[in-house]
Design an enzyme around this catalytic site. Sequence first.
Site, PDB file in Angstrom:
ATOM      1  N   ARG A 258     -15.532  14.447  -2.139  1.00 54.73           N
ATOM      2  CA  ARG A 258     -14.265  15.191  -2.222  1.00 54.73           C
ATOM      3  C   ARG A 258     -14.237  16.115  -3.441  1.00 54.73           C
ATOM      4  O   ARG A 258     -13.845  17.285  -3.350  1.00 54.73           O
ATOM      5  CB  ARG A 258     -13.092  14.200  -2.339  1.00 54.73           C
ATOM      6  CG  ARG A 258     -12.741  13.495  -1.035  1.00 54.73           C
ATOM      7  CD  ARG A 258     -11.807  12.323  -1.300  1.00 54.73           C
ATOM      8  NE  ARG A 258     -11.219  11.776  -0.087  1.00 54.73           N
ATOM      9  CZ  ARG A 258     -10.546  10.626  -0.032  1.00 54.73           C
ATOM     10  NH1 ARG A 258     -10.389   9.898  -1.140  1.00 54.73           N
ATOM     11  NH2 ARG A 258     -10.043  10.207   1.105  1.00 54.73           N
TER      12      ARG A 258
ATOM     13  N   ASP B 126       0.857  -1.177   0.000  1.00 56.11           N
ATOM     14  CA  ASP B 126       0.000   0.000   0.000  1.00 56.11           C
ATOM     15  C   ASP B 126       0.905   1.244   0.000  1.00 56.11           C
ATOM     16  O   ASP B 126       2.056   1.179   0.424  1.00 56.11           O
ATOM     17  CB  ASP B 126      -0.852  -0.067   1.277  1.00 56.11           C
ATOM     18  CG  ASP B 126      -1.787   1.103   1.430  1.00 56.11           C
ATOM     19  OD1 ASP B 126      -2.249   1.636   0.406  1.00 56.11           O
ATOM     20  OD2 ASP B 126      -2.064   1.470   2.591  1.00 56.11           O
TER      21      ASP B 126
ATOM     22  N   SER C 226      -2.284   0.838  -5.007  1.00 53.55           N
ATOM     23  CA  SER C 226      -2.919   1.924  -4.257  1.00 53.55           C
ATOM     24  C   SER C 226      -4.226   2.335  -4.906  1.00 53.55           C
ATOM     25  O   SER C 226      -4.395   2.229  -6.119  1.00 53.55           O
ATOM     26  CB  SER C 226      -1.959   3.119  -4.224  1.00 53.55           C
ATOM     27  OG  SER C 226      -2.625   4.275  -3.764  1.00 53.55           O
ATOM     28  N   ASP C 227      -5.153   2.837  -4.090  1.00 53.55           N
ATOM     29  CA  ASP C 227      -6.402   3.381  -4.637  1.00 53.55           C
ATOM     30  C   ASP C 227      -6.273   4.861  -4.985  1.00 53.55           C
ATOM     31  O   ASP C 227      -7.268   5.497  -5.321  1.00 53.55           O
ATOM     32  CB  ASP C 227      -7.560   3.156  -3.652  1.00 53.55           C
ATOM     33  CG  ASP C 227      -8.094   1.724  -3.747  1.00 53.55           C
ATOM     34  OD1 ASP C 227      -7.909   1.105  -4.805  1.00 53.55           O
ATOM     35  OD2 ASP C 227      -8.673   1.237  -2.769  1.00 53.55           O
TER      36      ASP C 227
ATOM     37  N   LYS D 214      -7.166  -4.072  -5.348  1.00 47.10           N
ATOM     38  CA  LYS D 214      -6.033  -4.693  -4.641  1.00 47.10           C
ATOM     39  C   LYS D 214      -6.101  -6.225  -4.740  1.00 47.10           C
ATOM     40  O   LYS D 214      -5.108  -6.871  -5.087  1.00 47.10           O
ATOM     41  CB  LYS D 214      -6.003  -4.234  -3.181  1.00 47.10           C
ATOM     42  CG  LYS D 214      -5.852  -2.706  -3.081  1.00 47.10           C
ATOM     43  CD  LYS D 214      -5.174  -2.271  -1.807  1.00 47.10           C
ATOM     44  CE  LYS D 214      -5.120  -0.748  -1.750  1.00 47.10           C
ATOM     45  NZ  LYS D 214      -4.090  -0.243  -0.835  1.00 47.10           N
TER      46      LYS D 214
ATOM     47  N   GLU E  11      -0.224   5.015   0.802  1.00 46.61           N
ATOM     48  CA  GLU E  11      -0.503   5.968   1.882  1.00 46.61           C
ATOM     49  C   GLU E  11      -0.629   5.231   3.207  1.00 46.61           C
ATOM     50  O   GLU E  11      -1.385   4.285   3.326  1.00 46.61           O
ATOM     51  CB  GLU E  11      -1.785   6.740   1.560  1.00 46.61           C
ATOM     52  CG  GLU E  11      -1.636   7.642   0.336  1.00 46.61           C
ATOM     53  CD  GLU E  11      -2.983   8.166  -0.156  1.00 46.61           C
ATOM     54  OE1 GLU E  11      -3.544   9.045   0.497  1.00 46.61           O
ATOM     55  OE2 GLU E  11      -3.467   7.667  -1.200  1.00 46.61           O
TER      56      GLU E  11
ATOM     57  N   ASN F 261      -9.069  -1.563   3.186  1.00 49.57           N
ATOM     58  CA  ASN F 261      -8.993  -2.043   1.806  1.00 49.57           C
ATOM     59  C   ASN F 261      -7.711  -2.824   1.504  1.00 49.57           C
ATOM     60  O   ASN F 261      -7.504  -3.260   0.381  1.00 49.57           O
ATOM     61  CB  ASN F 261      -9.188  -0.882   0.810  1.00 49.57           C
ATOM     62  CG  ASN F 261      -8.085   0.155   0.907  1.00 49.57           C
ATOM     63  OD1 ASN F 261      -7.172   0.037   1.723  1.00 49.57           O
ATOM     64  ND2 ASN F 261      -8.172   1.177   0.079  1.00 49.57           N
TER      65      ASN F 261
ATOM     66  N   GLU G  46      -1.178  10.271   4.252  1.00 50.17           N
ATOM     67  CA  GLU G  46      -2.453  10.320   3.526  1.00 50.17           C
ATOM     68  C   GLU G  46      -2.553  11.645   2.766  1.00 50.17           C
ATOM     69  O   GLU G  46      -2.532  12.725   3.360  1.00 50.17           O
ATOM     70  CB  GLU G  46      -3.627  10.231   4.514  1.00 50.17           C
ATOM     71  CG  GLU G  46      -3.769   8.893   5.212  1.00 50.17           C
ATOM     72  CD  GLU G  46      -4.455   7.827   4.342  1.00 50.17           C
ATOM     73  OE1 GLU G  46      -5.126   8.204   3.364  1.00 50.17           O
ATOM     74  OE2 GLU G  46      -4.282   6.636   4.654  1.00 50.17           O
TER      75      GLU G  46
ATOM     76  N   ASP H 272      -2.180  -0.644   5.668  1.00 52.24           N
ATOM     77  CA  ASP H 272      -2.636  -0.180   6.984  1.00 52.24           C
ATOM     78  C   ASP H 272      -4.151  -0.145   7.128  1.00 52.24           C
ATOM     79  O   ASP H 272      -4.666   0.090   8.221  1.00 52.24           O
ATOM     80  CB  ASP H 272      -2.080   1.225   7.266  1.00 52.24           C
ATOM     81  CG  ASP H 272      -2.752   2.288   6.398  1.00 52.24           C
ATOM     82  OD1 ASP H 272      -3.119   1.968   5.236  1.00 52.24           O
ATOM     83  OD2 ASP H 272      -2.922   3.425   6.875  1.00 52.24           O
TER      84      ASP H 272
END
Lengths: 201, 201
Positions: A46, A7, A90-91, A133, A9, A155, A15, A152
């Site tokens: 967002r 991952d 990563s997303d 993922k 972030e 997801n 983040e 972490d």
Amino acid sequence: MFITCLDLEGVLAPEIWIEFAAARNLPELNITTRDEPDYDKLMKFRLDVLKKNNLGLKEIQETIAEMDLLPGAKDFLDELRSFTQVIIISDTFTQFANPLMDKLAWPTIMCNELIVGPDGIITGYRMRIHDSKVSTVKALQAMGYDTIAAGDSYNDVGMIKESKGGFLFRSTEGIKKENPDIPAIETYDELLAGIKSIMNE
Amino acid sequence: MFITCLDLEGVLAPEIWIEFAAARNLPELNITTRDEPDYDKLMKFRLDVLKKNNLGLKEIQETIAEMDLLPGAKDFLDELRSFTQVIIISDTFTQFANPLMDKLAWPTIMCNELIVGPDGIITGYRMRIHDSKVSTVKALQAMGYDTIAAGDSYNDVGMIKESKGGFLFRSTEGIKKENPDIPAIETYDELLAGIKSIMNE
């Protein structure tokens, strides 16, 4: 043959949205996948906040350019890449990731893509694949690899469970409690040792 | 989203076995996949030659450590990695590739693995997957990527044809004649321009 899936972030970098929320004093951008599990809903919220504040890709990239990696992340990744293949899954979006990849000496990253208007306003995003993922880890296994994964967040749990071995890295107490079968670690030294141990099993 | 798949030997680095044949004055090691299409037969022959001459992994790695990349290869790859994801797909072995990956700043490479005895003699090898270049490209497509591929040899034609676009890079006249539908190019500048052009289609 092994490939390690990390991952981004929380494992190598802070983040991005949290940093941006602080830089622009927009506390409503402090919510993450930890608070809102519906990623599509979260992203729409967002992008709406950005639009209302007349903020575009350029402003977010300015924040990212000033972001530091997590302390020790570059040395950890250099060491890891010297003895096994590594892919960051990563997303986040390529347009956010690139300045961080530059700082990490261009590891391979598999993520998503923003759609940006000519005025720099982010109008949408393109997810590379559903359940990215887990899907990516399964495709790597179809290539003949044993995967090892670390992350972490909620997801990341799927790709860790799908792998030969894996770790929760600096995760929350809640996620650790819900996944007592996944080793939870806090330092890069532990992560390097853990990955080596799985490779030598 | 795009990912570029590059062959290693002939595109970024010289042919490892040819360099080793010259360094050790073993002309019988000059045959490559261009001469012997049966890879298993070719590798068994090579390992036999090594054993007869009491040469092991250490001696080959010494040659590789002294090998230069092809002129301009590092700059080309740095530039390519700054605007698209790149994976090197090669039929070589991790133990051979590592010193070259160090010189290339650790791009991701997907290749095979040698089995080495405690005395350093290479006793065999483990292929990651059948028909590795085509299989790997297909798995990347299953991850949601459009692939672009480039290579110089017979075993690259499949992954090039399977991709959205691709190039024969410094190939032989024979391979070029047999594949008139694949653009044949000679320089890194042409390759960068060609990849960008496919990405912008």
